[in-house]
Structure formats: structure tokens, C-alpha cells
Write a protein that holds these residues in place. Structure first.
Motif, PDB file in Angstrom:
ATOM      1  N   ALA A  72     -26.943  32.228  16.094  1.00  0.00           N
ATOM      2  CA  ALA A  72     -27.751  31.370  15.142  1.00  0.00           C
ATOM      3  C   ALA A  72     -29.278  31.166  15.427  1.00  0.00           C
ATOM      4  O   ALA A  72     -30.103  31.135  14.599  1.00  0.00           O
ATOM      5  N   ALA A  93     -25.650  24.797  10.949  1.00  0.00           N
ATOM      6  CA  ALA A  93     -24.789  26.073  11.167  1.00  0.00           C
ATOM      7  C   ALA A  93     -23.777  25.815  12.047  1.00  0.00           C
ATOM      8  O   ALA A  93     -22.620  26.362  11.891  1.00  0.00           O
ATOM      9  N   ALA A  97     -31.401  23.094  10.414  1.00  0.00           N
ATOM     10  CA  ALA A  97     -30.700  24.139  10.055  1.00  0.00           C
ATOM     11  C   ALA A  97     -29.950  24.820  11.123  1.00  0.00           C
ATOM     12  O   ALA A  97     -28.554  25.235  10.735  1.00  0.00           O
ATOM     13  N   ARG A 130     -26.986  31.513   4.364  1.00  0.00           N
ATOM     14  CA  ARG A 130     -27.796  30.947   5.151  1.00  0.00           C
ATOM     15  C   ARG A 130     -29.102  31.173   5.374  1.00  0.00           C
ATOM     16  O   ARG A 130     -30.076  30.145   5.642  1.00  0.00           O
ATOM     17  N   PHE A 188     -22.104  33.400   6.122  1.00  0.00           N
ATOM     18  CA  PHE A 188     -21.808  32.811   7.380  1.00  0.00           C
ATOM     19  C   PHE A 188     -20.525  31.947   7.315  1.00  0.00           C
ATOM     20  O   PHE A 188     -19.614  32.010   8.106  1.00  0.00           O
ATOM     21  N   LEU A 216     -23.461  25.717   3.219  1.00  0.00           N
ATOM     22  CA  LEU A 216     -22.804  26.894   4.156  1.00  0.00           C
ATOM     23  C   LEU A 216     -21.319  27.241   3.893  1.00  0.00           C
ATOM     24  O   LEU A 216     -20.664  28.255   3.824  1.00  0.00           O
ATOM     25  N   THR A 252     -32.575  31.350  12.976  1.00  0.00           N
ATOM     26  CA  THR A 252     -32.969  29.862  12.824  1.00  0.00           C
ATOM     27  C   THR A 252     -34.306  29.790  13.058  1.00  0.00           C
ATOM     28  O   THR A 252     -34.976  29.062  11.831  1.00  0.00           O
ATOM     29  N   SER A 308     -24.887  22.287   5.802  1.00  0.00           N
ATOM     30  CA  SER A 308     -23.446  22.401   6.107  1.00  0.00           C
ATOM     31  C   SER A 308     -22.463  22.586   5.158  1.00  0.00           C
ATOM     32  O   SER A 308     -21.441  23.380   5.044  1.00  0.00           O
ATOM     33  N   THR A 347     -31.475  28.087   5.530  1.00  0.00           N
ATOM     34  CA  THR A 347     -32.843  27.690   6.892  1.00  0.00           C
ATOM     35  C   THR A 347     -33.973  27.967   6.352  1.00  0.00           C
ATOM     36  O   THR A 347     -35.000  26.976   6.807  1.00  0.00           O
TER      37      THR A 347
END
Length: 233
Positions: free
Chosen positions: A176, A98, A94, A74, A151, A68, A180, A65, A78
Motif C-alpha cells: 500500500a 488501508a 490514507a 482505494r 481493496f 474501503l 499511497t 476505512s 487516497t
């Protein structure tokens, strides 16, 4: 009357000054995170995190996080989650990363620039804000499905709009999930090629079909509204 106008102008000027300061602070914070991500030994950190056992999923989600929020792609994060933790645990980490990043960036953007779009009455930004608010969940899904921007950057941008946070978070989470699953499985397959199969592509195909359907519906609605506008006027 003149005094009232002067007070209003001063209030607006003060509001934009506060936003400018907050945007600057936010930009510096994101830059610091990005610089940290560039210089930190992420490979060694990843190996250390995996050694945490059951707590690895939580640690990877928090680290992901942060990355991101620093505008790291992303897809890369992931796939790394899948490679480090395996397909199932990688998906969980992941997706959690997100969601955490979506919440953090939205509220950071709201703190820095809430009301900035609405304040530009009559401008293109104000019309964009109105469109996003009217479309609600569909607009969030559309923006999240399409690779328009990093993202984290989308999260910061949404924070400046009047879009309801519940719709934003729900749309972000739904959008997502397909990617993912796909990229976490691909990441796991890099380490263990036997886990790769055609089923891996199903979420990506679903994402493409759904995003295409949303775009077509949006175009149909936009054309219908444009056709009705003269009659309403």
C-alpha cells in the motif's frame, strides 16, 4: 459405520449452512455501507472533518476505512485524503485507512467463511488456498500490487483462506505504501498544483518494478515445480 458417515455428512451440511448465513449477513452489511456512502453528503462531511484540526487525520482514516470496507476504490479515497489534508497528512491518513480496512475485512471474511476453501478438498479453490499459503508474503504482495479487485474485496477473500494474518497484514501494508504516496501527492497537487513534480511518480514506478519482479519469480518457480513434479512422482 453408516451412522458415523451420516453424522459427518450432517456436520458438513451444518457447516456450509452456517457459512451461507454468515456470508449473507456480511453481504448485507457491505451493501448497507455502500448505500450509506452513496447517499451521505461526503463533501460536507469532508469539510467538517477537516475542521477538527489535529484530529482530522484520525477521523479521515476511520471514514476512509469504512469506505474501503464498502468496496469504494482505494485510489479515489487516497487522492481525496491528499486533497483534504495535504500530501504528508494525507499519506498518513490514507495508509492508516488501508491498514484498518485490511484488518477489518480480513477478520470479517474469516468470520464468514473460514475453512470454506480447505473444505473443498481436491477442488480448484483448495489448490488456490494451498498456493496462497505456500507463497505467503510474496502472494499477498502480488495480489495487492495488481489491480485485480477492490481493496476491501481482496481483504474479505483473504479472510477465507489459511494465509497467516501476520503475512497478510505485512504484505498489504508494504504494497500500500507506494501507491499511497503517489496518489496522496496527486490529490494534494489538485488543490495546490505547485506541489506536483516528477518525484511523485517514483513510488508508482517502484511498485511496478517490484510487482513485475514478483510475477517473474512466481512464473520461474511455477515452471521449476512443474518440471520437478514428474520426477518426484
Amino acid at each position: 459405520m453408516t451412522d458415523t458417515l451420516n453424522v459427518d455428512e450432517q456436520a458438513k451440511a451444518g457447516g456450509w449452512k452456517r457459512r451461507a448465513i454468515r456470508f449473507t449477513l456480511l453481504g448485507l452489511s457491505v451493501g448497507a455501507l455502500a448505500a450509506g456512502a452513496a447517499v451521505l453528503p461526503l463533501r460536507e462531511i469532508g469539510d467538517a472533518v477537516v475542521g477538527l484540526g489535529p484530529g482530522a487525520v484520525v477521523a479521515v482514516a476511520v471514514l476512509g476505512s469504512l469506505l474501503l470496507s464498502a468496496l469504494v476504490p482505494r485510489t479515489l479515497i487516497t487522492m481525496t485524503c491528499g486533497a483534504l489534508l495535504g500530501a504528508t497528512s494525507g499519506m498518513a491518513a490514507a495508509l492508516a485507512a488501508a491498514v484498518i480496512a485490511a484488518i477489518a475485512t480480513y477478520y470479517a471474511g474469516r468470520w464468514a467463511g473460514r475453512g470454506a476453501l480447505q473444505a473443498r478438498a481436491g477442488s480448484r479453490l483448495a489448490r488456490l488456498d494451498g498456493w496462497l499459503n505456500r507463497r505467503g508474503l510474496a502472494a499477498v504482495l502480488l495480489v495487492r500490487f495488481l489491480p485485480l479487485a477492490p481493496f476491501g474485496l481482496v481483504g474479505y477473500a483473504y479472510g477465507t483462506t489459511s494465509v497467516c494474518r501476520k503475512r497478510y497484514l505485512l504484505g498489504t501494508t508494504i504494497a500500500a505504501i507506494p501507491s499511497t504516496v503517489t496518489y496522496a501527492v496527486i490529490g494534494a497537487a489538485v488543490v495546490a498544483p505547485g506541489e506536483m513534480s516528477m518525484i511523485t511518480l517514483v513510488p508508482a514506478i517502484f511498485s511496478f518494478i517490484l510487482s513485475t519482479a514478483i510475477i517473474l519469480r512466481w512464473r520461474h518457480t511455477a515452471r521449476r515445480d512443474a518440471a520437478l513434479a514428474p520426477a518426484t512422482a
